[in-house]
Enzyme design. Structure first.
Site, PDB file in Angstrom:
ATOM      1  N   GLU A 179       6.229  11.861   1.276  1.00  0.00           N
ATOM      2  CA  GLU A 179       5.295  12.052   0.165  1.00  0.00           C
ATOM      3  C   GLU A 179       3.931  12.368   0.761  1.00  0.00           C
ATOM      4  OE1 GLU A 179       4.191   9.696  -3.926  1.00  0.00           O
ATOM      5  OE2 GLU A 179       4.075   8.624  -2.030  1.00  0.00           O
ATOM      6  N   GLU A 200      -3.555  10.136  -1.332  1.00  0.00           N
ATOM      7  CA  GLU A 200      -3.250  10.444  -2.728  1.00  0.00           C
ATOM      8  C   GLU A 200      -4.515  10.746  -3.537  1.00  0.00           C
ATOM      9  OE1 GLU A 200      -0.866   6.980  -3.600  1.00  0.00           O
ATOM     10  OE2 GLU A 200       0.972   8.080  -3.136  1.00  0.00           O
ATOM     11  N   GLU A 245       3.947  12.168  -9.793  1.00  0.00           N
ATOM     12  CA  GLU A 245       3.910  10.887 -10.482  1.00  0.00           C
ATOM     13  C   GLU A 245       2.522  10.527 -10.993  1.00  0.00           C
ATOM     14  OE1 GLU A 245       5.307   8.591  -7.193  1.00  0.00           O
ATOM     15  OE2 GLU A 245       3.309   7.904  -6.641  1.00  0.00           O
ATOM     16  N   HIS A 265      14.034   1.542  -0.224  1.00  0.00           N
ATOM     17  CA  HIS A 265      13.454   0.416   0.505  1.00  0.00           C
ATOM     18  C   HIS A 265      11.946   0.440   0.331  1.00  0.00           C
ATOM     19  CE1 HIS A 265      17.066   0.241   3.540  1.00  0.00           C
ATOM     20  NE2 HIS A 265      17.354  -0.305   2.371  1.00  0.00           N
ATOM     21  N   HIS A 315       7.697   7.535   1.775  1.00  0.00           N
ATOM     22  CA  HIS A 315       6.565   7.599   0.864  1.00  0.00           C
ATOM     23  C   HIS A 315       5.444   6.697   1.363  1.00  0.00           C
ATOM     24  CE1 HIS A 315       8.036   9.682  -2.967  1.00  0.00           C
ATOM     25  NE2 HIS A 315       8.884   9.986  -1.992  1.00  0.00           N
TER      26      HIS A 315
END
Length: 702
Positions: free
Chosen positions: A497, A172, A503, A409, A478
């Site tokens: 992801e 990320e 986000e 989850h 993710h």
């Protein structure tokens, strides 16, 4: 068609260095040459016409506790073949995919190491190269531990690179664009465990000054640790770096076995890179016999309101809670809980009114109060709802509206806990009508000492795909390892992801306007991304002091275009329903745009600058177009020659409006209609950080 030539060592030559073997791509533009050095080291090189792509580069694997498999080899056999077939994906960007390559399989033996065998398998496509290490079953080598892989990609020049730092636990990051010689990850501050200062992640996108575009990644990562690349900033050589486990080892294997494919996509234009299906072709066909239950879809969700601080995942503010002993019904609610029965019904109503198939609900289950940062193993049980979330009532309400709920989850990184509870969790989903699950792996991994991108977790992700498939459930992961084309093998694995998503605009400095023009050339090369587009409330200040000065770094029109340019069979309309209400004319594009396609045309592309893609809806004569730019305004001319000749269409154009600008005026948009044919050209004006989305539907007759 297959043509085989088999040569054995006795009939070969005496000198190892003379064993060079060359094969060409079907169109003869790419040439792959394999050879042994005088020291018996395997090496390869790749060229595109007269241009070098990969200079001579060594191959090898080191083993724990014994001699490695990187030198001392002789050639024992060469197996050459050609392959050409076409297959149909369960879902995807195109209706069918051609798998056309020339293959060279070189069997090597180490006379000084009990004649151990290693096979190097190369496949050369028109758009690039895939190769891997294979170990046949043999008495000399049964169980073994990989301590290092020495795969080199020696580049001929100081290419322009689009990169993020090597981090064993996170993908990320913002992308950096620089020359290879300028790569240095030390100034980049972020989350978890990073590799060396000159280590970058794959997919690595490169642009050479001679006009070649090169993408380096891997395919079929299922039982191995992920590959990073160590960059020599002086020679421009790249060397593989695998992710270690808690013991410092890279992989545990048993013959017969193999590594993932190492991939090099090569083209003389950027659109051809995005059109490549090389990584998918290197993955195994679907292991799911009956795939009729797998449905690409759009969804809304109780999610963004937590991202912007308008609600919380946790029901209470208590800490030091335990699953087995806490009476959750007696907790004092904090009044900010997002996943309430009443709120979820509102989302169900919105989805039903706008033909959206699913509703994701995060924070529905007990355990959110104290998991962040505690490295706690037993956080969630995945079957116990909070007191204000009525599971059965919501199941029936959604079914009556023709909508289904999507399970969430969050594992908190505790993969051991999740594996103990998966079967019960998936049974719970089946009983309550949830056909799909979004998993999350936020935090440090348990087993402690393992990493998100190490072999243990790579196996865990594949196991989750298999178990959900056995329960006829779809899955969206993710914070996993970045994809490598396994959605061909497990088509219920709809998306991941594994990159810096939309986000990040809500809780950080955000994504630069160029971000979405780079991701298709990097992260999306391995598979679809759940990027969560569709944010209409661009300025986030109104949500509270925690969002002061933050915003989405695009125009509203660009958010629409992302549904086409950021491919996924699972697309979220990520904003709050109340933020869509004033802009339902623009939301119509989100309602209409499909998530499964018969054809895709990369109209124009340049990594870091712009991207225009047109796609044909599955089973329909409708086309949808997305065009985006970086921080610079642009004009895009799009020839519509992909339309059916003789047919008239109506193009609905959702464009940046007067004065639109991602920073100063992001919500200005204009919707217009015009009649077009396959001889028409659309002229799109893209504002700084902006975009355009177009739906093209047939009207009348010929």
């Amino acid at each position: 068609m297959r043509k085989r030539i088999l040569l054995f060592a006795a009939a070969l030559l005496a000198s190892a260095g003379a064993h060079a073997q060359t094969i060409h791509s079907p169109n003869h533009r790419l040439a792959l040459t394999f050879a042994l050095t005088p020291a018996g080291e395997p090496s390869y090189q790749l060229s595109y016409g007269s241009k070098p792509v990969i200079k001579p580069s060594r191959l090898g694997v080191l083993l724990r506790g014994g001699a490695g498999m990187e030198q001392g080899f002789v050639v024992a056999g060469v197996d050459s073949s050609a392959h050409d077939d076409t297959w149909t994906p369960v879902w995807g960007e195109v209706k069918s995919i051609r798998n056309h390559y020339q293959e060279l399989a070189v069997t090597l033996r180490q006379p000084q190491q009990q004649n151990r065998a290693l096979v190097l398998r190369f496949r050369v496509f028109d758009d690039g190269l895939g190769f891997r290490y294979e170990w046949p079953r043999q008495q000399q080598l049964a169980y073994f531990v990989v301590s290092e892989e020495r795969t080199e990609f020696n580049l001929p020049a100081d290419h322009k690179a689009f990169w993020i730092p090597g981090d064993y636990d996170s993908n990320e990051y913002r992308y950096t664009t620089s020359r290879l010689s300028a790569i240095n990850t030390l100034p980049i501050k972020q989350l978890e465990m990073r590799a060396a200062p000159y280590t970058v992640q794959t997919p690595l996108m490169l642009k050479a000054d001679d006009g070649l575009y090169i993408n380096i990644h891997e395919a079929g990562l299922e039982n191995y640790s992920a590959m990073f690349l160590n960059v020599d900033t002086k020679t421009f050589g790249l060397r593989s770096q695998l992710v270690p486990d808690a013991m410092g080892n890279m992989a545990y294997l048993q013959t017969p076995d193999h590594t993932p494919w190492r991939t090099v996509v090569v083209a003389d234009n950027a659109p051809a890179v995005l059109a490549s299906k090389l990584i998918l072709n290197l993955n195994e066909p679907s292991r799911i016999a009956d795939t009729g239950w797998i449905k690409p879809q759009k969804f809304v969700g109780v999610w963004w309101l937590m991202q912007v601080g308008k609600a919380s995942w946790n029901y209470a503010d208590s800490t030091n809670l335990k699953l087995a002993t806490t009476d959750w019904s007696k907790l004092k609610p904090n009044g900010r809980h997002g996943a309430t029965t009443a709120r979820v019904k509102q989302y169900i109503d919105f989805a039903a009114a706008h033909h959206i198939e699913g509703v994701l609900v995060e924070g529905w289950n007990v355990g959110w109060e104290d998991w962040v940062g505690n490295w706690k193993e037993d956080v969630f049980d995945f079957v116990t709802p909070y007191p204000d979330f009525a599971v059965d009532e919501l199941r029936d309400y959604a079914a009556a509206k023709g909508v289904h709920l999507i399970m969430h989850h969050e594992t908190s990184g505790s993969a051991t806990n999740y594996e103990r509870r998966q079967e019960d969790a998936y049974r719970f989903m089946q009983e309550h009508g949830y056909p799909a699950v979004k998993t999350g792996y936020v935090g440090k991994i348990i087993p402690r000492g393992e990493h998100h991108d190490g072999q243990w977790m790579v196996r865990h992700y594949a196991r989750a795909a298999r178990l959900t498939a056995a329960s006829r459930l779809m899955i969206d992961m993710h914070e996993p390892v970045r994809p490598t084309g396994l959605h061909r093998t497990y088509p219920n694995w709809l998306a991941s992801e594994a990159a810096r998503g939309n986000e990040f605009n809500a809780f950080s400095e955000g994504n630069l306007p160029e971000h979405e023009t780079i991701l298709p050339f990097t992260r999306l090369m391995g598979g679809p991304m759940d990027y969560t587009p569709g944010i209409f409330k661009i300025k986030l200040d109104d949500y509270g002091p925690q969002e002061k000065g933050r915003q989405v770094h695009t125009t509203l029109a660009k958010q629409l275009a992302l549904y086409v340019t950021m491919y996924s069979p699972l697309q979220m309309a990520a904003d709050l329903p109340e933020n869509y209400e004033p802009h339902l004319d623009a939301f119509k594009f989100i309602e209409d745009v499909p998530v499964d396609w018969d054809d895709t045309r990369i109209v124009a592309a340049e990594p870091g600058d712009y991207l225009t893609i047109a796609r044909q809806a599955k089973g329909r004569d409708e086309w949808y177009l997305g065009s985006i730019t970086d921080e610079n305004a642009r004009q895009q001319s799009v020839k519509l020659d992909f339309l059916r000749p003789g047919q008239r269409y109506e193009a609905t154009i959702y464009a940046d409006g007067k004065g639109a600008d991602w920073e100063k005026n992001p919500t200005s948009y204009r919707i217009s209609k015009q009649q077009v044919t396959n001889k028409s050209t659309l002229k799109l004006r893209l504002a700084p950080g902006g975009g355009a989305a177009v739906s093209i539907k047939p009207v009348g007759g010929k």
